[in-house]
Scaffold this motif. Structure first.
Motif, PDB file in Angstrom:
ATOM      1  N   SER A 121      39.290  43.481  44.983  1.00  0.00           N
ATOM      2  CA  SER A 121      40.471  43.200  43.948  1.00  0.00           C
ATOM      3  C   SER A 121      40.869  42.058  43.701  1.00  0.00           C
ATOM      4  O   SER A 121      40.485  41.191  44.494  1.00  0.00           O
ATOM      5  CB  SER A 121      41.689  44.162  44.903  1.00  0.00           C
ATOM      6  OG  SER A 121      42.846  43.917  43.894  1.00  0.00           O
ATOM      7  N   ARG A 122      41.346  41.848  42.514  1.00  0.00           N
ATOM      8  CA  ARG A 122      41.850  40.553  42.027  1.00  0.00           C
ATOM      9  C   ARG A 122      43.044  40.178  42.725  1.00  0.00           C
ATOM     10  O   ARG A 122      43.410  38.939  42.782  1.00  0.00           O
ATOM     11  CB  ARG A 122      42.094  40.521  40.655  1.00  0.00           C
ATOM     12  CG  ARG A 122      40.460  40.635  39.695  1.00  0.00           C
ATOM     13  CD  ARG A 122      41.204  40.340  38.190  1.00  0.00           C
ATOM     14  NE  ARG A 122      39.862  40.356  37.325  1.00  0.00           N
ATOM     15  CZ  ARG A 122      39.986  39.876  36.176  1.00  0.00           C
ATOM     16  NH1 ARG A 122      40.844  39.242  35.648  1.00  0.00           N
ATOM     17  NH2 ARG A 122      38.887  39.693  35.771  1.00  0.00           N
ATOM     18  N   THR A 123      43.730  41.303  43.130  1.00  0.00           N
ATOM     19  CA  THR A 123      45.109  41.043  43.772  1.00  0.00           C
ATOM     20  C   THR A 123      45.305  41.469  45.048  1.00  0.00           C
ATOM     21  O   THR A 123      44.775  42.407  45.594  1.00  0.00           O
ATOM     22  CB  THR A 123      46.240  41.861  42.842  1.00  0.00           C
ATOM     23  OG1 THR A 123      46.470  41.126  41.406  1.00  0.00           O
ATOM     24  CG2 THR A 123      47.612  41.694  43.228  1.00  0.00           C
ATOM     25  N   TYR A 124      46.066  40.541  45.929  1.00  0.00           N
ATOM     26  CA  TYR A 124      46.162  40.912  47.369  1.00  0.00           C
ATOM     27  C   TYR A 124      47.321  40.429  47.900  1.00  0.00           C
ATOM     28  O   TYR A 124      47.726  39.007  47.836  1.00  0.00           O
ATOM     29  CB  TYR A 124      44.805  40.432  48.182  1.00  0.00           C
ATOM     30  CG  TYR A 124      44.809  40.988  49.610  1.00  0.00           C
ATOM     31  CD1 TYR A 124      43.863  42.306  49.757  1.00  0.00           C
ATOM     32  CD2 TYR A 124      45.390  40.432  50.550  1.00  0.00           C
ATOM     33  CE1 TYR A 124      43.619  42.623  51.115  1.00  0.00           C
ATOM     34  CE2 TYR A 124      45.256  41.183  51.889  1.00  0.00           C
ATOM     35  CZ  TYR A 124      44.348  42.156  52.020  1.00  0.00           C
ATOM     36  OH  TYR A 124      44.556  42.879  53.310  1.00  0.00           O
ATOM     37  N   ASN A 125      48.321  41.020  48.329  1.00  0.00           N
ATOM     38  CA  ASN A 125      49.504  40.880  48.962  1.00  0.00           C
ATOM     39  C   ASN A 125      50.458  39.789  48.165  1.00  0.00           C
ATOM     40  O   ASN A 125      50.818  39.052  48.760  1.00  0.00           O
ATOM     41  CB  ASN A 125      49.270  40.283  50.450  1.00  0.00           C
ATOM     42  CG  ASN A 125      50.118  40.588  51.397  1.00  0.00           C
ATOM     43  OD1 ASN A 125      51.152  41.432  51.147  1.00  0.00           O
ATOM     44  ND2 ASN A 125      49.917  40.049  52.445  1.00  0.00           N
ATOM     45  N   GLY A 126      50.386  40.159  46.852  1.00  0.00           N
ATOM     46  CA  GLY A 126      51.191  39.416  45.881  1.00  0.00           C
ATOM     47  C   GLY A 126      50.481  38.141  45.302  1.00  0.00           C
ATOM     48  O   GLY A 126      51.285  37.496  44.424  1.00  0.00           O
ATOM     49  N   VAL A 127      49.256  37.866  45.732  1.00  0.00           N
ATOM     50  CA  VAL A 127      48.408  36.873  45.111  1.00  0.00           C
ATOM     51  C   VAL A 127      47.479  37.464  44.248  1.00  0.00           C
ATOM     52  O   VAL A 127      46.452  38.325  44.507  1.00  0.00           O
ATOM     53  CB  VAL A 127      47.790  36.083  46.168  1.00  0.00           C
ATOM     54  CG1 VAL A 127      46.768  34.917  45.696  1.00  0.00           C
ATOM     55  CG2 VAL A 127      48.789  35.323  47.147  1.00  0.00           C
ATOM     56  N   THR A 128      47.377  36.862  42.905  1.00  0.00           N
ATOM     57  CA  THR A 128      46.263  37.119  41.885  1.00  0.00           C
ATOM     58  C   THR A 128      45.280  36.231  41.611  1.00  0.00           C
ATOM     59  O   THR A 128      45.773  35.064  41.186  1.00  0.00           O
ATOM     60  CB  THR A 128      47.098  37.857  40.710  1.00  0.00           C
ATOM     61  OG1 THR A 128      47.831  38.915  41.276  1.00  0.00           O
ATOM     62  CG2 THR A 128      46.143  38.124  39.675  1.00  0.00           C
ATOM     63  N   VAL A 129      44.223  36.474  41.477  1.00  0.00           N
ATOM     64  CA  VAL A 129      43.237  35.351  40.920  1.00  0.00           C
ATOM     65  C   VAL A 129      42.519  36.232  39.378  1.00  0.00           C
ATOM     66  O   VAL A 129      41.891  37.187  39.779  1.00  0.00           O
ATOM     67  CB  VAL A 129      41.981  35.251  41.668  1.00  0.00           C
ATOM     68  CG1 VAL A 129      40.996  34.299  41.097  1.00  0.00           C
ATOM     69  CG2 VAL A 129      42.672  34.280  43.006  1.00  0.00           C
ATOM     70  N   ASN A 130      43.144  35.445  38.332  1.00  0.00           N
ATOM     71  CA  ASN A 130      42.462  36.002  37.261  1.00  0.00           C
ATOM     72  C   ASN A 130      41.403  34.887  36.518  1.00  0.00           C
ATOM     73  O   ASN A 130      40.642  35.431  35.652  1.00  0.00           O
ATOM     74  CB  ASN A 130      43.540  36.277  36.113  1.00  0.00           C
ATOM     75  CG  ASN A 130      44.246  37.555  36.346  1.00  0.00           C
ATOM     76  OD1 ASN A 130      43.919  38.438  37.018  1.00  0.00           O
ATOM     77  ND2 ASN A 130      45.654  37.346  36.084  1.00  0.00           N
ATOM     78  N   HIS A 131      41.498  33.914  36.871  1.00  0.00           N
ATOM     79  CA  HIS A 131      40.336  32.813  36.427  1.00  0.00           C
ATOM     80  C   HIS A 131      39.828  32.045  37.549  1.00  0.00           C
ATOM     81  O   HIS A 131      40.384  31.794  38.456  1.00  0.00           O
ATOM     82  CB  HIS A 131      41.412  31.677  35.774  1.00  0.00           C
ATOM     83  CG  HIS A 131      42.119  32.391  34.553  1.00  0.00           C
ATOM     84  ND1 HIS A 131      41.648  32.823  33.404  1.00  0.00           N
ATOM     85  CD2 HIS A 131      43.683  32.741  34.588  1.00  0.00           C
ATOM     86  CE1 HIS A 131      42.639  33.391  32.789  1.00  0.00           C
ATOM     87  NE2 HIS A 131      43.635  33.230  33.309  1.00  0.00           N
ATOM     88  N   LEU A 132      38.345  32.009  37.498  1.00  0.00           N
ATOM     89  CA  LEU A 132      37.810  30.943  38.545  1.00  0.00           C
ATOM     90  C   LEU A 132      37.678  29.390  37.909  1.00  0.00           C
ATOM     91  O   LEU A 132      36.986  29.309  37.008  1.00  0.00           O
ATOM     92  CB  LEU A 132      36.299  31.558  38.617  1.00  0.00           C
ATOM     93  CG  LEU A 132      36.336  33.127  39.160  1.00  0.00           C
ATOM     94  CD1 LEU A 132      34.837  33.527  39.180  1.00  0.00           C
ATOM     95  CD2 LEU A 132      37.097  33.056  40.603  1.00  0.00           C
ATOM     96  N   GLY A 133      38.491  28.533  38.622  1.00  0.00           N
ATOM     97  CA  GLY A 133      38.463  27.145  38.159  1.00  0.00           C
ATOM     98  C   GLY A 133      39.576  26.835  37.303  1.00  0.00           C
ATOM     99  O   GLY A 133      40.146  27.465  36.627  1.00  0.00           O
ATOM    100  N   ALA A 134      39.807  25.687  37.384  1.00  0.00           N
ATOM    101  CA  ALA A 134      40.723  25.026  36.624  1.00  0.00           C
ATOM    102  C   ALA A 134      40.630  23.542  36.431  1.00  0.00           C
ATOM    103  O   ALA A 134      39.771  23.047  37.161  1.00  0.00           O
ATOM    104  CB  ALA A 134      42.153  25.205  37.394  1.00  0.00           C
ATOM    105  N   GLU A 135      41.370  22.807  35.471  1.00  0.00           N
ATOM    106  CA  GLU A 135      41.134  21.537  35.267  1.00  0.00           C
ATOM    107  C   GLU A 135      41.559  20.691  36.769  1.00  0.00           C
ATOM    108  O   GLU A 135      42.552  21.318  37.328  1.00  0.00           O
ATOM    109  CB  GLU A 135      41.908  20.841  34.121  1.00  0.00           C
ATOM    110  CG  GLU A 135      41.608  21.455  32.815  1.00  0.00           C
ATOM    111  CD  GLU A 135      40.466  20.799  32.334  1.00  0.00           C
ATOM    112  OE1 GLU A 135      40.112  19.756  32.630  1.00  0.00           O
ATOM    113  OE2 GLU A 135      39.609  21.521  31.711  1.00  0.00           O
ATOM    114  N   PRO A 136      40.858  19.538  36.895  1.00  0.00           N
ATOM    115  CA  PRO A 136      41.045  18.919  38.010  1.00  0.00           C
ATOM    116  C   PRO A 136      42.938  18.517  37.965  1.00  0.00           C
ATOM    117  O   PRO A 136      43.376  18.457  37.209  1.00  0.00           O
ATOM    118  CB  PRO A 136      40.571  17.568  37.999  1.00  0.00           C
ATOM    119  CG  PRO A 136      39.224  18.049  37.301  1.00  0.00           C
ATOM    120  CD  PRO A 136      39.849  18.930  36.200  1.00  0.00           C
TER     121      PRO A 136
END
Length: 270
Positions: free
Chosen positions: A161-176
């Motif tokens: 799942s993308r979501t677990y215990n209130g935490v969601t990851v929709n994007h892999l990576g971000a600007e430094p």
């Protein structure tokens, strides 16, 4: 080193004096580390003196840990599955206690999850600490010691799942992250905490999120973007209790873009 051992020794002595009350639960019967405490010392050390009880899940941690994720409990009870997502607590082999950064699929459609490389070795079984009744639900199939990540291939008794215990990851990576920008993590030992970024060169993020043993592999987040995974502290001063305030070791996290590139397995989110 001396301060850490002194803190642990004093806290342990206080717990013995105050007494420990364990609240029965289905999970407590299966996992000896899943312990509810109601004594005042435990509440104070967790920074929550006014609550009814606090949860300890990692030896040496005095934080109020995150309880079993509701969606993980439902997956286990309704379908006999262990759910994996950002922040899933895991046992690797017979010794290591760690956290999953992210779970998804590889190019061949196999379910996989990622944690810190120092959590184990190739071939070791993995069990979700939120679904210990399911038994082993994965196995480490690759370890990169240089970038400190491990790939877990999940079994047919797992879900992702993308979501677990209130935490969601929709994007892999971000600007430094720039100096002072806030990042957050969700770990087995110290639950969800946030802190300032000290340094980020696109390979490593150095930050002040609270972390200790058991949080290794946890997702480092900027909103719903996965920045990296928690590798460990740069000094021997872990964040064992909120009473330390900001007095704990800065945390080093490997950037996820480099990990995904090195995995080279077509990883994608669910």
């Amino acid at each position: 080193m001396v301060r850490r051992h002194l803190l642990a020794s004093v806290a342990a002595a206080l717990l013995v004096i105050a007494g420990v009350a364990q609240v029965p639960s289905a999970q407590a019967q299966e996992d000896p580390n899943y312990i509810w405490r109601t004594d005042p010392v435990s509440k104070v050390l967790a920074g929550k003196p006014m609550v009814d009880r606090v949860l300890h899940r990692v030896p040496g941690s005095f934080h109020d840990a995150a309880p079993i994720a509701p969606e993980a409990w439902e997956a286990q009870q309704a379908r006999g599955k262990a759910l994996y997502g950002p922040g899933t607590p895991i046992y690797v082999g017979d010794e290591s206690i760690c956290t999953v950064a992210v779970a998804g699929y590889d190019a061949r459609g196999r379910m996989v999850a990622v944690t810190a490389g120092h959590c184990g070795s190739e071939g070791q079984p993995v069990t979700s600490a939120d679904a210990v009744g399911v038994g082993h639900s994965g196995r480490i199939v690759a370890v990169n010691r240089e970038l400190d990540y491990a790939v877990i291939e999940l079994g047919p008794n797992a879900e992702v799942s993308r979501t677990y215990n209130g935490v969601t990851v929709n994007h892999l990576g971000a600007e430094p992250r720039a100096l002072g920008q806030v990042v957050c993590k969700s770990g087995f030992a110290s639950a969800q905490t946030c802190g300032l970024t000290w340094f980020d060169d696109g390979h490593t993020n150095l930050n002040q999120v609270c972390a200790m043993q058991g949080d290794s592999g946890a997702p480092l987040l900027a909103g719903d973007a996965l920045v990296g995974i928690i590798n460990g502290g740069i000094l021997n001063a872990p964040c064992q209790t909120p009473l330390q305030g900001p007095l704990f070791s800065p945390t080093s996290s490997a950037r996820i873009e480099n990990i995904i590139g090195a995995m080279n397995n077509g990883f994608r989110l669910p």
